[in-house]
Scaffold this motif. Structure first.
Motif, PDB file in Angstrom:
ATOM      1  N   GLN A 153       1.062  -1.074  -0.164  1.00  0.00           N
ATOM      2  CA  GLN A 153      -0.321  -0.348  -0.143  1.00  0.00           C
ATOM      3  C   GLN A 153       0.578   1.375   0.634  1.00  0.00           C
ATOM      4  O   GLN A 153       0.193   2.407  -0.352  1.00  0.00           O
ATOM      5  CB  GLN A 153      -1.557  -0.028   1.172  1.00  0.00           C
ATOM      6  CG  GLN A 153      -1.533  -1.624   1.229  1.00  0.00           C
ATOM      7  CD  GLN A 153      -2.526  -0.720   0.368  1.00  0.00           C
ATOM      8  OE1 GLN A 153      -3.261  -0.645  -0.598  1.00  0.00           O
ATOM      9  NE2 GLN A 153      -2.448  -2.156  -0.191  1.00  0.00           N
ATOM     10  N   THR A 154       2.443   1.462  -0.146  1.00  0.00           N
ATOM     11  CA  THR A 154       2.926   2.668   0.175  1.00  0.00           C
ATOM     12  C   THR A 154       3.657   2.942  -0.394  1.00  0.00           C
ATOM     13  O   THR A 154       4.455   1.387  -2.143  1.00  0.00           O
ATOM     14  CB  THR A 154       3.702   1.685   1.299  1.00  0.00           C
ATOM     15  OG1 THR A 154       3.184   1.824   2.700  1.00  0.00           O
ATOM     16  CG2 THR A 154       4.830   2.971   1.211  1.00  0.00           C
ATOM     17  N   VAL A 155       3.699   3.756  -1.781  1.00  0.00           N
ATOM     18  CA  VAL A 155       4.470   4.179  -2.615  1.00  0.00           C
ATOM     19  C   VAL A 155       4.847   5.435  -2.115  1.00  0.00           C
ATOM     20  O   VAL A 155       3.901   6.934  -1.018  1.00  0.00           O
ATOM     21  CB  VAL A 155       3.234   4.429  -3.738  1.00  0.00           C
ATOM     22  CG1 VAL A 155       3.107   3.030  -4.822  1.00  0.00           C
ATOM     23  CG2 VAL A 155       2.168   5.193  -3.497  1.00  0.00           C
ATOM     24  N   PRO A 156       5.611   6.335  -2.261  1.00  0.00           N
ATOM     25  CA  PRO A 156       6.661   5.592  -2.756  1.00  0.00           C
ATOM     26  C   PRO A 156       7.866   4.260  -2.209  1.00  0.00           C
ATOM     27  O   PRO A 156       7.761   4.709  -1.017  1.00  0.00           O
ATOM     28  CB  PRO A 156       8.090   6.339  -3.330  1.00  0.00           C
ATOM     29  CG  PRO A 156       7.821   7.305  -2.334  1.00  0.00           C
ATOM     30  CD  PRO A 156       6.122   8.081  -2.249  1.00  0.00           C
ATOM     31  N   ALA A 157       8.078   3.678  -2.608  1.00  0.00           N
ATOM     32  CA  ALA A 157       8.641   2.457  -1.684  1.00  0.00           C
ATOM     33  C   ALA A 157       9.873   2.702  -3.000  1.00  0.00           C
ATOM     34  O   ALA A 157       9.695   2.173  -4.198  1.00  0.00           O
ATOM     35  CB  ALA A 157       8.299   1.251  -1.193  1.00  0.00           C
ATOM     36  N   THR A 158      11.825   2.144  -2.576  1.00  0.00           N
ATOM     37  CA  THR A 158      12.447   1.754  -2.863  1.00  0.00           C
ATOM     38  C   THR A 158      13.698   0.373  -2.577  1.00  0.00           C
ATOM     39  O   THR A 158      13.608   0.772  -1.047  1.00  0.00           O
ATOM     40  CB  THR A 158      13.459   3.087  -3.559  1.00  0.00           C
ATOM     41  OG1 THR A 158      12.657   4.384  -3.911  1.00  0.00           O
ATOM     42  CG2 THR A 158      14.572   2.655  -4.411  1.00  0.00           C
ATOM     43  N   ARG A 166      19.969 -10.213  -4.153  1.00  0.00           N
ATOM     44  CA  ARG A 166      19.451 -10.331  -2.408  1.00  0.00           C
ATOM     45  C   ARG A 166      19.520  -9.188  -2.254  1.00  0.00           C
ATOM     46  O   ARG A 166      19.640  -7.822  -2.874  1.00  0.00           O
ATOM     47  CB  ARG A 166      20.112 -11.129  -1.619  1.00  0.00           C
ATOM     48  CG  ARG A 166      20.364 -11.973  -1.610  1.00  0.00           C
ATOM     49  CD  ARG A 166      21.763 -12.597  -1.303  1.00  0.00           C
ATOM     50  NE  ARG A 166      22.882 -11.806  -1.151  1.00  0.00           N
ATOM     51  CZ  ARG A 166      24.329 -11.799  -0.346  1.00  0.00           C
ATOM     52  NH1 ARG A 166      23.513 -13.363   0.498  1.00  0.00           N
ATOM     53  NH2 ARG A 166      24.472 -11.299  -0.216  1.00  0.00           N
ATOM     54  N   ILE A 167      18.142  -8.548  -1.601  1.00  0.00           N
ATOM     55  CA  ILE A 167      17.874  -7.619  -0.735  1.00  0.00           C
ATOM     56  C   ILE A 167      17.863  -6.786   0.173  1.00  0.00           C
ATOM     57  O   ILE A 167      18.352  -7.472   1.465  1.00  0.00           O
ATOM     58  CB  ILE A 167      16.085  -7.119  -0.096  1.00  0.00           C
ATOM     59  CG1 ILE A 167      14.938  -7.464  -1.469  1.00  0.00           C
ATOM     60  CG2 ILE A 167      15.267  -5.992   0.120  1.00  0.00           C
ATOM     61  CD1 ILE A 167      13.412  -7.593  -1.031  1.00  0.00           C
ATOM     62  N   ALA A 168      19.226  -5.867   0.284  1.00  0.00           N
ATOM     63  CA  ALA A 168      20.146  -4.725   0.987  1.00  0.00           C
ATOM     64  C   ALA A 168      19.827  -4.185   1.635  1.00  0.00           C
ATOM     65  O   ALA A 168      20.467  -3.644   2.648  1.00  0.00           O
ATOM     66  CB  ALA A 168      21.085  -4.970   0.096  1.00  0.00           C
ATOM     67  N   ALA A 169      18.441  -3.266   1.209  1.00  0.00           N
ATOM     68  CA  ALA A 169      17.572  -1.907   1.432  1.00  0.00           C
ATOM     69  C   ALA A 169      16.284  -1.576   1.443  1.00  0.00           C
ATOM     70  O   ALA A 169      16.503  -1.888   0.086  1.00  0.00           O
ATOM     71  CB  ALA A 169      18.825  -1.121   2.078  1.00  0.00           C
ATOM     72  N   ARG A 170      15.685  -1.019   2.163  1.00  0.00           N
ATOM     73  CA  ARG A 170      14.824  -0.538   1.638  1.00  0.00           C
ATOM     74  C   ARG A 170      14.869   1.064   2.033  1.00  0.00           C
ATOM     75  O   ARG A 170      14.811   1.223   3.535  1.00  0.00           O
ATOM     76  CB  ARG A 170      13.802  -1.642   1.950  1.00  0.00           C
ATOM     77  CG  ARG A 170      13.390  -1.746   3.064  1.00  0.00           C
ATOM     78  CD  ARG A 170      12.174  -0.688   3.587  1.00  0.00           C
ATOM     79  NE  ARG A 170      11.463  -1.410   4.633  1.00  0.00           N
ATOM     80  CZ  ARG A 170      10.736  -2.113   5.471  1.00  0.00           C
ATOM     81  NH1 ARG A 170      10.071  -3.253   4.712  1.00  0.00           N
ATOM     82  NH2 ARG A 170      10.629  -2.528   6.708  1.00  0.00           N
ATOM     83  N   ALA A 171      13.932   1.496   1.531  1.00  0.00           N
ATOM     84  CA  ALA A 171      13.103   2.485   1.950  1.00  0.00           C
ATOM     85  C   ALA A 171      11.787   3.148   1.995  1.00  0.00           C
ATOM     86  O   ALA A 171      10.992   2.711   0.008  1.00  0.00           O
ATOM     87  CB  ALA A 171      13.862   4.130   1.419  1.00  0.00           C
ATOM     88  N   LEU A 172      10.506   3.034   2.213  1.00  0.00           N
ATOM     89  CA  LEU A 172       9.294   3.556   2.435  1.00  0.00           C
ATOM     90  C   LEU A 172       9.478   4.949   2.473  1.00  0.00           C
ATOM     91  O   LEU A 172       7.919   5.197   3.014  1.00  0.00           O
ATOM     92  CB  LEU A 172       8.656   2.413   3.426  1.00  0.00           C
ATOM     93  CG  LEU A 172       8.947   1.088   3.707  1.00  0.00           C
ATOM     94  CD1 LEU A 172       8.065   0.616   4.556  1.00  0.00           C
ATOM     95  CD2 LEU A 172       8.756  -0.119   2.563  1.00  0.00           C
TER      96      LEU A 172
END
Length: 193
Positions: A153-158, A166-172
């Motif tokens: 449900q969250t945009v933007p997301a990176t 592999r997923i190394a980081a994320r920002a919501l």
């Protein structure tokens, strides 16, 4: 809530909060790592989960499979054309995508919630987005991410993938150029798998 008794700065704060939450719907997803002070969650190499099955048609109706970028750092940005915070970060994403390409960094967008690709293509043209975006009207591609890594449900997301996919980081939250470089630079320096 009545707004008659709020001072002017209170009304502005309320309006800003409503604008930001309108795109996102919250960031209530679970995460294996809590966000740093900068709002970016980083994952230690030993704890990273692979991202598999992220493939589909781009806004230009071409097939794209993120697995084809294995061996490169990949930045996946989930966005919608009507999202104000998505518009705010678009120029930063475009600039850093151009600047880091020679370092083996690839950007991929996932356009979600737009009822047709036309609005999304107009957004990309306006902000000179130099990388492809998958078209995900119904949000099904977002479900390819491991549970808890993003909130559908969250945009933007990176989401930032290491060279092994592999997923190394994320920002919501929306990211600026400095935010992007702060995550990309150490990932690009990691040895190729």
């Amino acid at each position: 809530m009545s707004t008659r008794h709020l001072p002017r700065h209170g009304l502005l704060l309320l309006a800003a909060t409503l604008t930001l939450s309108a795109c996102g719907g919250g960031s209530g997803s679970a995460s294996s790592s809590a966000p740093d002070r900068d709002g970016i969650s980083r994952v230690a190499p030993a704890e990273r989960q692979p991202l598999q099955g992220l493939a589909g048609r781009t806004l230009e109706d071409k097939r794209l499979d993120v697995a084809d970028y294995r061996g490169e750092v990949v930045v996946v940005n989930i966005w919608a054309s009507q999202c104000g915070p998505c518009r705010a970060e678009a120029s930063s994403l475009a600039a850093v995508a151009e600047e880091t390409r020679a370092e083996g960094v690839r950007f991929v967008g996932i356009n979600t919630r737009d009822p047709s690709p036309e609005a999304a293509r107009a957004f990309e043209k306006r902000y000179r987005v130099p990388y492809p975006s998958l078209y995900d009207r119904m949000g099904k591609l977002v479900l390819a991410f491991p549970r808890g890594s993003v909130n559908p449900q969250t945009v933007p997301a990176t989401v930032f993938l290491d060279r092994r996919g592999r997923i190394a980081a994320r920002a919501l939250r929306p990211l600026g150029e400095a935010d992007l470089r702060k995550v990309i630079t150490p990932l690009a320096a990691e040895k190729r798998a």
